[in-house]
Structure formats: C-alpha cells, structure tokens
Write a protein that holds these residues in place. Sequence first.
Motif: not given
Length: 118
Positions: A27-42
């Motif tokens: 709905r918002t288009g928010e991109i997921a991130t790794d909970t430990d490192t904060g890196a963007k997930l692909m």
Amino acid sequence: MRQIPVDTSAATVMVAKNPQPKVRDRRTGEIATDTDTGAKLMVVDVMFAANDEVEILAVTVPETGISGELAMGTPVALTGLIARPWENEFNGQKRHGIAFRAVAVTSLAAGASASKAA
C-alpha cells in the motif's frame, strides 16, 4: 522460527529474473530492510535445478550480498541459503509456504570468463 539449511552443491542455479527491491508494504511502497544490518532487501528469482526437477525460487538477499552482473540466465552461487516455512491467516483464509533467504547471490559468469581466457 525454524530455519532449514539448503545444500546447493549438486544444483544448477541461474538467474530467472533480475533483482528487484523487496516491498514490505504494497500500500505504501515501503522497501523491506534487514532487521540486523538495516540493508535494503532484494528478491532474486532463480531457476534451481536438482534431482531432475526444476523450480523457480524467489530468494531474499541483502542488497550488499549481490555481486556481479545478475542478468537473466547468469549462473550464480547462493551463499548461506536457508528455507523457512511460514503460515498466516488473512480474512479467514490460511496461507502457507516456504520463504528462501541467502546471505549472498554471486555471479559465476566472471569466473567462467576468466578461466576461458587463461
């Protein structure tokens, strides 16, 4: 949550679809991130061939774990591949499946080109 390591040593793995950002909230288009490192997930869709069977798997990997050119058909290595069973309920309907996650997806094309040139 249970994590099952996946042995890829006897499999042939190739990119089926170019890496795409993993969307956390459609709905918002928010991109997921790794909970430990904060890196963007692909998400990288790969063709996984083993034991005379072929499947397309969607593998989640941190953006920092993607190396080399990952165009369709590129042979790749999946480092630290795990499978996680999941289940949820939405609007009274239960859904379940298996999610795949890797530490890294590495192109093997550069290594093949280098060995041919030698």
